[in-house]
Design an enzyme around this catalytic site. Structure first.
Site, short mmCIF file in Angstrom:
data_model
loop_
_atom_site.label_atom_id
_atom_site.label_comp_id
_atom_site.label_asym_id
_atom_site.label_seq_id
_atom_site.Cartn_x
_atom_site.Cartn_y
_atom_site.Cartn_z
CG ASP A 10 -1.73 -0.40 1.71
OD1 ASP A 10 -2.15 -1.59 -0.01
OD2 ASP A 10 -2.69 -1.50 2.40
N1 URA Z 1 -1.13 -6.03 4.32
C1 URA Z 1 -1.78 -4.45 4.41
O1 URA Z 1 -3.35 -4.86 4.12
N2 URA Z 1 -0.85 -3.75 3.05
C2 URA Z 1 0.10 -4.10 2.50
O2 URA Z 1 0.66 -3.28 2.08
C3 URA Z 1 0.96 -5.38 2.01
C4 URA Z 1 -0.14 -6.41 3.11
#
Ligand code: URA
Length: 232
Positions: free
Chosen positions: A100
């Site tokens: 993310d």
């Molecule tokens: N899980 C999440 O919630 N975000 C990420 O970036 C990777 C795994």
């Protein structure tokens, strides 16, 4: 392959620029001046541009310590993307899975489409370890709930390992990579993730990298990833 592709992959020049460089006589392969962009060369041909050697690499493999604020995308009109941090001229690189925008940590980047596909589909062979900070209180049976698997709308998570560090931080190891998966797993437990960092991807760690830095993978590391990918 064509000499213009060789140079377009390995230098900042466009095919149009390369055409001009060839006309100027700036490009040679194995000691012969190149006359046309369509001339064929081998990957291991000794190509020079203004007498400087240009070495061809068919595949590139990088491990990046992704900083928060960067998107795992090739281009975005609003936010910076991870490729802006990478000093490679290749236009065919992609992230293996995503982190993310607000997450940090280990991110694999390659133009080896086969390996990328294999690592994503062979998901239950590829452990990803996250360091998580969260608000709220973890239930006493959190580790068992995560180990049993959680039923989400579109999937049921595979067994995950929780190692609690203290009241508001933990490591979580999972083997899939669904959208917002870690955040959703913690939300299921009644907690909100306030900081997320991926510390390991298929045993590749962030050791030796500062946030925002990257390194090329060693040959043995690539070979091991290929084995994992083929194990499916
Ligand atoms: N899980 C999440 O919630 N975000 C990420 O970036 C990777 C795994």
């Amino acid at each position: 392959m064509r000499i213009d592709k060789f140079l377009a992959d390995m230098t900042p020049y466009s095919r149009n620029d390369i055409k001009k460089l060839i006309r100027k006589g700036a490009v040679a392969a194995d000691g012969q001046i190149i006359k046309s962009g369509s001339q064929q060369v081998e990957e291991d041909s000794e190509v020079t541009l203004f007498d400087e050697p240009v070495v061809y690499r068919r595949y590139e493999y990088y491990l990046m310590y992704k900083p928060a604020g960067y998107l795992c995308a090739n281009y975005d009109s609003r936010d910076p993307v991870v490729f802006e941090l990478l000093d490679s001229f290749r236009r065919d690189l992609s992230c293996v899975g995503r982190l993310d925008k607000d997450a940090e940590g280990a991110l694999l980047i390659t133009n080896d489409g086969m390996l990328n596909h294999q690592l994503l589909t062979a998901s239950h062979h590829v452990d990803k370890k996250y360091y998580v900070e969260f608000t709220g209180e973890l239930p006493a049976d959190a580790a068992e709930v995560l180990a049993r698997g959680i039923v989400f709308k579109e999937f049921t998570s595979l067994p995950a390992q929780l190692e609690v560090i203290d009241e508001h931080s933990a490591f979580l190891t999972i083997c899939e990579g669904r959208f917002h998966q870690v955040k959703r797993m913690f939300a299921h437990l009644g907690c909100e993730v306030s900081y997320l960092r991926r510390d390991e991807f298929a045993s590749l760690t962030l050791d030796g990298l500062e946030c925002g830095e990257y390194r090329m993978l060693e040959e043995e590391e690539v070979a091991r990833l290929k084995q994992l990918g083929e194990a499916e």
